[in-house]
Design an enzyme around this catalytic site. Structure first.
Site, PDB file in Angstrom:
ATOM      1  N   ASP A   1       3.677   1.401  11.984  1.00 21.94           N
ATOM      2  CA  ASP A   1       2.469   0.726  11.488  1.00 21.94           C
ATOM      3  C   ASP A   1       2.331  -0.705  12.008  1.00 21.94           C
ATOM      4  O   ASP A   1       1.270  -1.305  11.892  1.00 21.94           O
ATOM      5  CB  ASP A   1       2.468   0.721   9.956  1.00 21.94           C
ATOM      6  CG  ASP A   1       2.543   2.122   9.409  1.00 21.94           C
ATOM      7  OD1 ASP A   1       1.535   2.821   9.456  1.00 21.94           O
ATOM      8  OD2 ASP A   1       3.642   2.526   8.985  1.00 21.94           O
TER       9      ASP A   1
ATOM     10  N   ARG B   1      -3.127  10.391   1.641  1.00 22.75           N
ATOM     11  CA  ARG B   1      -1.896  11.172   1.788  1.00 22.75           C
ATOM     12  C   ARG B   1      -1.143  11.251   0.446  1.00 22.75           C
ATOM     13  O   ARG B   1      -0.175  11.984   0.314  1.00 22.75           O
ATOM     14  CB  ARG B   1      -1.044  10.470   2.860  1.00 22.75           C
ATOM     15  CG  ARG B   1       0.223  11.161   3.286  1.00 22.75           C
ATOM     16  CD  ARG B   1      -0.031  12.365   4.163  1.00 22.75           C
ATOM     17  NE  ARG B   1       1.217  12.892   4.716  1.00 22.75           N
ATOM     18  CZ  ARG B   1       1.343  14.099   5.216  1.00 22.75           C
ATOM     19  NH1 ARG B   1       0.327  14.906   5.257  1.00 22.75           N
ATOM     20  NH2 ARG B   1       2.503  14.506   5.694  1.00 22.75           N
TER      21      ARG B   1
ATOM     22  N   LYS C   1       0.833  -1.218   0.000  1.00 26.76           N
ATOM     23  CA  LYS C   1       0.000   0.000   0.000  1.00 26.76           C
ATOM     24  C   LYS C   1       0.860   1.257   0.000  1.00 26.76           C
ATOM     25  O   LYS C   1       0.467   2.267  -0.580  1.00 26.76           O
ATOM     26  CB  LYS C   1      -0.901   0.001   1.241  1.00 26.76           C
ATOM     27  CG  LYS C   1      -1.448   1.372   1.578  1.00 26.76           C
ATOM     28  CD  LYS C   1      -2.150   1.393   2.906  1.00 26.76           C
ATOM     29  CE  LYS C   1      -2.337   2.794   3.439  1.00 26.76           C
ATOM     30  NZ  LYS C   1      -1.112   3.480   3.867  1.00 26.76           N
ATOM     31  N   ASN C   2       2.017   1.187   0.644  1.00 30.54           N
ATOM     32  CA  ASN C   2       2.834   2.389   0.729  1.00 30.54           C
ATOM     33  C   ASN C   2       3.931   2.448  -0.329  1.00 30.54           C
ATOM     34  O   ASN C   2       4.756   3.349  -0.305  1.00 30.54           O
ATOM     35  CB  ASN C   2       3.428   2.522   2.146  1.00 30.54           C
ATOM     36  CG  ASN C   2       2.336   2.882   3.147  1.00 30.54           C
ATOM     37  OD1 ASN C   2       1.220   3.225   2.747  1.00 30.54           O
ATOM     38  ND2 ASN C   2       2.641   2.780   4.425  1.00 30.54           N
TER      39      ASN C   2
ATOM     40  N   CYS D   1      -6.311  14.513  11.633  1.00 32.71           N
ATOM     41  CA  CYS D   1      -6.249  13.114  11.208  1.00 32.71           C
ATOM     42  C   CYS D   1      -6.152  12.286  12.478  1.00 32.71           C
ATOM     43  O   CYS D   1      -5.615  12.757  13.473  1.00 32.71           O
ATOM     44  CB  CYS D   1      -5.027  12.927  10.326  1.00 32.71           C
ATOM     45  SG  CYS D   1      -4.445  11.250  10.188  1.00 32.71           S
TER      46      CYS D   1
END
Ligand code: EPU
Length: 456
Positions: free
Chosen positions: A331, A116, A44-45, A140
């Site tokens: 994370d 983001r 995802k990143n 956020c």
């Protein structure tokens, strides 16, 4: 009138959607150790950043190992608005941006609220149009997520900015090389630097850069495109700007955040889980901590398939500090803390990357966890949050018997930790807002079922 007469045409239409949209509330019936196997796809990143890189060229770019997550849809939408095309097949995305139009304020605002990623197209927009708009940071669930480092990088490379009505307008003719020292090794600011410097005139240097595997994957993409980038041993990245970049094909790295989330869920429930598609070296720090806590794992010859189990009946407590790579990722923190509620003793957690990433512990307490949050730095590092009185350390006392509760998901990783806690808890939990998990966990419900978690 016969009983088979059709209903009158004045009948009120059924307002429910025709498609089978999963409800945003999930019920989890926990207390059973997980058992199963999962395949993890592109990170995802990393994946959205490689999609942004594709906008630096007019040539066609192809990405494989695609995960079906919401963040990708946001970038696809952005590319469409900017004038590019995105084509999908089962496992790949092909992007062509023959033209690029700078996004307007309303699109920027809407996309910024969803993800983001849009901020990362700022340098691209400056290269291709000479202008860009950025939404000023809003609130956020994991802190205010400022953009000051991004702006300093862009200013140093020659961009000028003006601020009005919550929007920042940037302009630049051609960006030029510069030497920049980041106050903190920010992932996003390092990516902004890469996107800006690869097509800038002359040499650039970024000291105190982030060197996360997702950044190295982006550098690999940019190198394929023709960029000149070197990563020095001391967190310094050097770039020599080139006049233009070309297309690429790239298989995106597997999602080490997702892998660690599922592994933590296995630890919390005392189960067994095989995860395929993520490299051992990208999880090295996590695996060490996993083993120290009383988990165990076996890894295949390619380092791509890891079976997670529990080595001991009772987990061991430990001291944990999050950090930038190669430290323990922020994370990974919330799903792992959920597992620590089952450890035999007192664990201490120090979050040093985000100032406000322990709010979720309040919800774990409603399931019976014993967790207290502190403003002091409860770890070896004196981080920037201690003096600012942020609630960024936690003490977890275990083992606690968790029981079902009703929860509302505040953000992606906290959401996963709620599901992990609900899976470990006896009885039924009702979790609202699980749709947020689709941002970063591909085929989430399907995977829950695949590892034997009873949910509806
Ligand atoms: N920061 C600033 N100013 C800036 C930028 C960052 O003060 O201009 C601060 C942040 O407030 C934070 C720290 O620097 O305290 C680190 O932020 P960073 O820029 O590294 O984070 P990011 O690029 O916004 C990415 C991931 C996050 C992940 C962090 C850290 C993406 C889309 N997001 O965020 O992932 O936690 O790096 O590794 O890549 C997630 O996946 O759930 C997630 C939040």
């Amino acid at each position: 009138m016969s009983e088979t007469t059709a209903p009158p045409s004045t009948a009120i239409p059924d307002p429910r959607p025709r498609v089978d949209v999963p409800s945003d509330t999930m019920t989890v019936r926990g207390g059973v150790p997980v058992d199963g196997a999962l395949t993890i796809r592109g990170s995802k990143n990393a994946l959205p950043k490689a999609m942004v890189a594709a906008l630096l060229t007019e040539e066609t770019c192809r990405l494989t190992n695609i995960a079906a997550i919401r963040d990708i849809e946001v970038v696809e939408e952005l590319i469409g608005i900017a004038g590019g095309t995105v084509e999908h097949d089962a496992d790949s995305i092909t992007i062509t941006a023959h033209t690029f139009t700078a996004l307007g304020e309303s699109d920027v605002e809407r996309l910024h609220n969803a993800s983001r990623i849009p901020i990362l197209t700022t340098a691209v927009s400056l290269h291709r149009t000479g202008e860009a708009v950025v939404a000023a940071p809003g609130g956020c669930a994991i802190g205010p997520r400022p953009v000051d480092f991004h702006l300093s990088v862009l200013r140093a490379l020659g961009a000028r900015d003006e601020h009005h009505d919550g929007m920042i307008h940037l302009r630049a003719d051609r960006l030029h090389g510069a030497r920049i020292d980041l106050p903190f090794p920010s992932v996003g600011a390092t990516e902004q630097f890469l996107f800006a410097s690869v097509l800038a005139e002359g040499d650039s240097e970024l000291a105190n850069a982030a060197i996360e595997p997702e950044i190295l994957d982006l550098i690999a993409v940019l190198q394929k495109m023709g960029a000149l980038i070197s990563v020095e041993p001391n967190r310094t990245i050097r770039v020599t700007g080139v006049d233009q970049l070309g297309g690429f094909e790239h298989r995106v790295i597997g999602d080490r955040l997702e892998a660690a989330s599922w592994a933590s869920l296995a630890l919390a429930t005392g189960g067994r889980l095989t995860v395929e598609g993520v490299q051992q070296q990208d999880l090295a720090t996590f695996l060490n901590v996993y083993r120290r806590a009383g988990g165990d794992f076996t890894i295949d010859a390619e380092g791509n398939r890891i079976e997670f189990t529990r080595a001991r009946r009772m987990l061991r407590p430990l001291a944990l500090e999050t950090d930038v790579h190669p430290g323990f990722m922020t994370d990974w923190q919330s799903p792992f803390v959920t597992a620590l509620t089952q450890a035999d003793g007192v664990s201490v957690v120090h979050e040093t990357v985000y100032e406000d990433r322990l709010g979720y512990t309040e919800a774990l307490r409603t399931l019976g966890a014993q967790i207290q949050v502190f403003t002091e730095c409860l770890g070896p590092t004196r981080c920037r949050f201690g003096a600012a009185n942020h609630r960024h350390s936690a003490v977890v006392v275990g083992p606690t018997k968790l029981h079902g509760a009703e929860l509302v998901v505040p953000d992606l990783r906290a959401g996963f930790s709620y599901v992990a806690a609900a899976a470990a808890a006896d009885g039924e939990s009702v979790i609202h807002g699980v749709g947020l998990l689709d941002r970063g966990y591909a085929e989430f419900r399907h995977k829950l079922a695949a590892v034997g978690i009873d949910h509806s």
